[in-house]
Write a protein that holds these residues in place. Sequence first.
Motif, PDB file in Angstrom:
ATOM      1  N   LYS A  72       1.559   2.703  -0.868  1.00  0.00           N
ATOM      2  CA  LYS A  72       0.988   4.024  -0.634  1.00  0.00           C
ATOM      3  C   LYS A  72       1.975   5.032  -1.209  1.00  0.00           C
ATOM      4  O   LYS A  72       3.126   5.087  -0.776  1.00  0.00           O
ATOM      5  N   ASP A  73       1.533   5.806  -2.203  1.00  0.00           N
ATOM      6  CA  ASP A  73       2.448   6.689  -2.935  1.00  0.00           C
ATOM      7  C   ASP A  73       3.593   5.850  -3.481  1.00  0.00           C
ATOM      8  O   ASP A  73       3.360   4.858  -4.130  1.00  0.00           O
ATOM      9  N   ASN A  74       4.859   6.226  -3.183  1.00  0.00           N
ATOM     10  CA  ASN A  74       5.986   5.424  -3.670  1.00  0.00           C
ATOM     11  C   ASN A  74       6.540   4.505  -2.580  1.00  0.00           C
ATOM     12  O   ASN A  74       7.619   3.933  -2.722  1.00  0.00           O
ATOM     13  N   LYS A  75       5.807   4.348  -1.504  1.00  0.00           N
ATOM     14  CA  LYS A  75       6.209   3.466  -0.407  1.00  0.00           C
ATOM     15  C   LYS A  75       5.571   2.095  -0.605  1.00  0.00           C
ATOM     16  O   LYS A  75       4.489   1.973  -1.161  1.00  0.00           O
ATOM     17  N   PHE A  76       6.237   1.056  -0.090  1.00  0.00           N
ATOM     18  CA  PHE A  76       5.636  -0.271  -0.180  1.00  0.00           C
ATOM     19  C   PHE A  76       6.257  -1.237   0.825  1.00  0.00           C
ATOM     20  O   PHE A  76       7.371  -1.019   1.326  1.00  0.00           O
ATOM     21  N   VAL A  77       5.507  -2.303   1.093  1.00  0.00           N
ATOM     22  CA  VAL A  77       6.008  -3.465   1.829  1.00  0.00           C
ATOM     23  C   VAL A  77       5.766  -4.677   0.943  1.00  0.00           C
ATOM     24  O   VAL A  77       4.628  -4.950   0.555  1.00  0.00           O
ATOM     25  N   LEU A  78       6.826  -5.380   0.612  1.00  0.00           N
ATOM     26  CA  LEU A  78       6.757  -6.569  -0.235  1.00  0.00           C
ATOM     27  C   LEU A  78       7.065  -7.788   0.619  1.00  0.00           C
ATOM     28  O   LEU A  78       8.094  -7.825   1.313  1.00  0.00           O
ATOM     29  N   THR A  79       6.184  -8.791   0.569  1.00  0.00           N
ATOM     30  CA  THR A  79       6.395 -10.016   1.338  1.00  0.00           C
ATOM     31  C   THR A  79       6.348 -11.217   0.416  1.00  0.00           C
ATOM     32  O   THR A  79       5.379 -11.402  -0.336  1.00  0.00           O
ATOM     33  N   THR A  80       7.398 -12.044   0.462  1.00  0.00           N
ATOM     34  CA  THR A  80       7.460 -13.301  -0.278  1.00  0.00           C
ATOM     35  C   THR A  80       7.919 -14.377   0.707  1.00  0.00           C
ATOM     36  O   THR A  80       8.291 -14.065   1.845  1.00  0.00           O
ATOM     37  N   PRO A  81       7.920 -15.647   0.302  1.00  0.00           N
ATOM     38  CA  PRO A  81       8.368 -16.698   1.232  1.00  0.00           C
ATOM     39  C   PRO A  81       9.810 -16.528   1.703  1.00  0.00           C
ATOM     40  O   PRO A  81      10.162 -16.990   2.792  1.00  0.00           O
ATOM     41  N   ASP A  82      10.659 -15.863   0.899  1.00  0.00           N
ATOM     42  CA  ASP A  82      12.087 -15.765   1.223  1.00  0.00           C
ATOM     43  C   ASP A  82      12.498 -14.450   1.859  1.00  0.00           C
ATOM     44  O   ASP A  82      13.602 -14.357   2.418  1.00  0.00           O
ATOM     45  N   LEU A  83      11.670 -13.408   1.757  1.00  0.00           N
ATOM     46  CA  LEU A  83      12.092 -12.111   2.290  1.00  0.00           C
ATOM     47  C   LEU A  83      10.898 -11.187   2.509  1.00  0.00           C
ATOM     48  O   LEU A  83       9.820 -11.396   1.959  1.00  0.00           O
ATOM     49  N   THR A  84      11.145 -10.156   3.310  1.00  0.00           N
ATOM     50  CA  THR A  84      10.216  -9.043   3.451  1.00  0.00           C
ATOM     51  C   THR A  84      11.008  -7.762   3.225  1.00  0.00           C
ATOM     52  O   THR A  84      12.090  -7.586   3.793  1.00  0.00           O
ATOM     53  N   THR A  85      10.480  -6.888   2.361  1.00  0.00           N
ATOM     54  CA  THR A  85      11.149  -5.631   2.039  1.00  0.00           C
ATOM     55  C   THR A  85      10.252  -4.459   2.394  1.00  0.00           C
ATOM     56  O   THR A  85       9.088  -4.430   2.008  1.00  0.00           O
ATOM     57  N   TRP A  86      10.808  -3.516   3.133  1.00  0.00           N
ATOM     58  CA  TRP A  86      10.124  -2.270   3.456  1.00  0.00           C
ATOM     59  C   TRP A  86      10.821  -1.141   2.705  1.00  0.00           C
ATOM     60  O   TRP A  86      12.052  -1.069   2.683  1.00  0.00           O
ATOM     61  N   PHE A  87      10.049  -0.246   2.085  1.00  0.00           N
ATOM     62  CA  PHE A  87      10.625   0.916   1.409  1.00  0.00           C
ATOM     63  C   PHE A  87       9.789   2.129   1.768  1.00  0.00           C
ATOM     64  O   PHE A  87       8.587   2.166   1.491  1.00  0.00           O
ATOM     65  N   ASP A  88      10.425   3.129   2.397  1.00  0.00           N
ATOM     66  CA  ASP A  88       9.688   4.301   2.884  1.00  0.00           C
ATOM     67  C   ASP A  88       9.771   5.499   1.944  1.00  0.00           C
ATOM     68  O   ASP A  88       9.426   6.623   2.312  1.00  0.00           O
ATOM     69  N   GLY A  89      10.219   5.240   0.710  1.00  0.00           N
ATOM     70  CA  GLY A  89      10.374   6.313  -0.262  1.00  0.00           C
ATOM     71  C   GLY A  89      11.804   6.750  -0.438  1.00  0.00           C
ATOM     72  O   GLY A  89      12.145   7.442  -1.403  1.00  0.00           O
ATOM     73  N   ALA A  90      12.683   6.336   0.491  1.00  0.00           N
ATOM     74  CA  ALA A  90      14.102   6.695   0.416  1.00  0.00           C
ATOM     75  C   ALA A  90      14.992   5.514   0.796  1.00  0.00           C
ATOM     76  O   ALA A  90      15.946   5.190   0.105  1.00  0.00           O
ATOM     77  N   THR A  91      14.662   4.871   1.907  1.00  0.00           N
ATOM     78  CA  THR A  91      15.484   3.778   2.434  1.00  0.00           C
ATOM     79  C   THR A  91      14.759   2.451   2.288  1.00  0.00           C
ATOM     80  O   THR A  91      13.544   2.369   2.456  1.00  0.00           O
ATOM     81  N   GLN A  92      15.545   1.407   1.982  1.00  0.00           N
ATOM     82  CA  GLN A  92      14.988   0.070   1.829  1.00  0.00           C
ATOM     83  C   GLN A  92      15.613  -0.873   2.857  1.00  0.00           C
ATOM     84  O   GLN A  92      16.828  -0.901   3.027  1.00  0.00           O
ATOM     85  N   TRP A  93      14.760  -1.637   3.538  1.00  0.00           N
ATOM     86  CA  TRP A  93      15.192  -2.672   4.465  1.00  0.00           C
ATOM     87  C   TRP A  93      14.743  -4.018   3.910  1.00  0.00           C
ATOM     88  O   TRP A  93      13.575  -4.190   3.574  1.00  0.00           O
ATOM     89  N   THR A  94      15.644  -4.986   3.838  1.00  0.00           N
ATOM     90  CA  THR A  94      15.290  -6.313   3.349  1.00  0.00           C
ATOM     91  C   THR A  94      15.652  -7.350   4.401  1.00  0.00           C
ATOM     92  O   THR A  94      16.830  -7.529   4.736  1.00  0.00           O
ATOM     93  N   TYR A  95      14.626  -8.014   4.917  1.00  0.00           N
ATOM     94  CA  TYR A  95      14.817  -9.040   5.951  1.00  0.00           C
ATOM     95  C   TYR A  95      14.724 -10.414   5.320  1.00  0.00           C
ATOM     96  O   TYR A  95      13.768 -10.727   4.608  1.00  0.00           O
ATOM     97  N   MET A  96      15.754 -11.241   5.602  1.00  0.00           N
ATOM     98  CA  MET A  96      15.796 -12.610   5.090  1.00  0.00           C
ATOM     99  C   MET A  96      15.774 -13.573   6.267  1.00  0.00           C
ATOM    100  O   MET A  96      16.779 -13.711   6.990  1.00  0.00           O
ATOM    101  N   PRO A  97      14.629 -14.219   6.499  1.00  0.00           N
ATOM    102  CA  PRO A  97      14.500 -15.131   7.651  1.00  0.00           C
ATOM    103  C   PRO A  97      15.547 -16.241   7.664  1.00  0.00           C
ATOM    104  O   PRO A  97      15.998 -16.667   8.728  1.00  0.00           O
ATOM    105  N   ARG A  98      15.951 -16.689   6.480  1.00  0.00           N
ATOM    106  CA  ARG A  98      16.897 -17.813   6.397  1.00  0.00           C
ATOM    107  C   ARG A  98      18.239 -17.472   7.030  1.00  0.00           C
ATOM    108  O   ARG A  98      18.877 -18.319   7.674  1.00  0.00           O
ATOM    109  N   THR A  99      18.677 -16.232   6.858  1.00  0.00           N
ATOM    110  CA  THR A  99      19.977 -15.826   7.394  1.00  0.00           C
ATOM    111  C   THR A  99      19.858 -15.011   8.682  1.00  0.00           C
ATOM    112  O   THR A  99      20.854 -14.781   9.371  1.00  0.00           O
ATOM    113  N   GLY A 100      18.644 -14.538   8.973  1.00  0.00           N
ATOM    114  CA  GLY A 100      18.469 -13.712  10.152  1.00  0.00           C
ATOM    115  C   GLY A 100      19.104 -12.344  10.007  1.00  0.00           C
ATOM    116  O   GLY A 100      19.520 -11.734  11.007  1.00  0.00           O
TER     117      GLY A 100
END
Length: 217
Positions: A72-100
């Motif tokens: 939506k606009d320049n925001k996105f949520v990317l999901t792959t088998p190894d990670l989930t990335t949230w980007f709110d237009g300024a800050t990015q969070w990357t969650y890696m289930p393997r490492t917690g």
Amino acid sequence: MKEISCHAMFAIIAFVVLSLNTSAQTVDAKAIIGKTSQVYKEWEGMAVKFTAHVHSDKNGISESFEGTIVMKDNKFVLTTPDLTTWFDGATQWTYMPRTGEVNINTPSGSDLRFLNPMILLQDYQEDFNVSYIGESTSANAKMAYDVALIPKKKDDIEKIEIQIEKNASLPVKLVVTMRNDMRNVIHVKELKKDSPPDDLFTFPKSKYPDVEIIDLR
């Protein structure tokens, strides 16, 4: 003298024709990707299913995977088998289930475009020159245009090639080539309108109470 004049005239004609053809290709390429960009802008958001292949001989990387992107606009949520990335237009969070772990950072333009080249539909005019490659057939046997985006300034990205279906004016394949030999080839399996809420694009901390948060900003 007559022979020299004749050769000179042919050279001038050839130059003019070449210039006209080059100009026409530039206009066509901008019109093609401009129409794609306009479709995106008319949508409130989009949901994309894709397959990707990341490759680098230099770094010994060759990986294929499936994933989804909600935008939506320049925001996105990317999901792959190894990670989930949230980007709110300024800050990015990357969650890696393997490492917690969840890494928080402020990504550069190049980082975002390699991770989510669909974001190019918004800012290509400012940062890229557009050129027309030709026509091709998409993976689902539909006619498509191929265009290339070349950074106007020296960038980590060397080139981005986009295959766009003629009738729908939507991208079906994107190839991002980096200067460090990394290459990301994305095939769009499904792309549709969506109306995601804004809070979808920030890390939902309450859903991950036990993760370790690493702030890299």
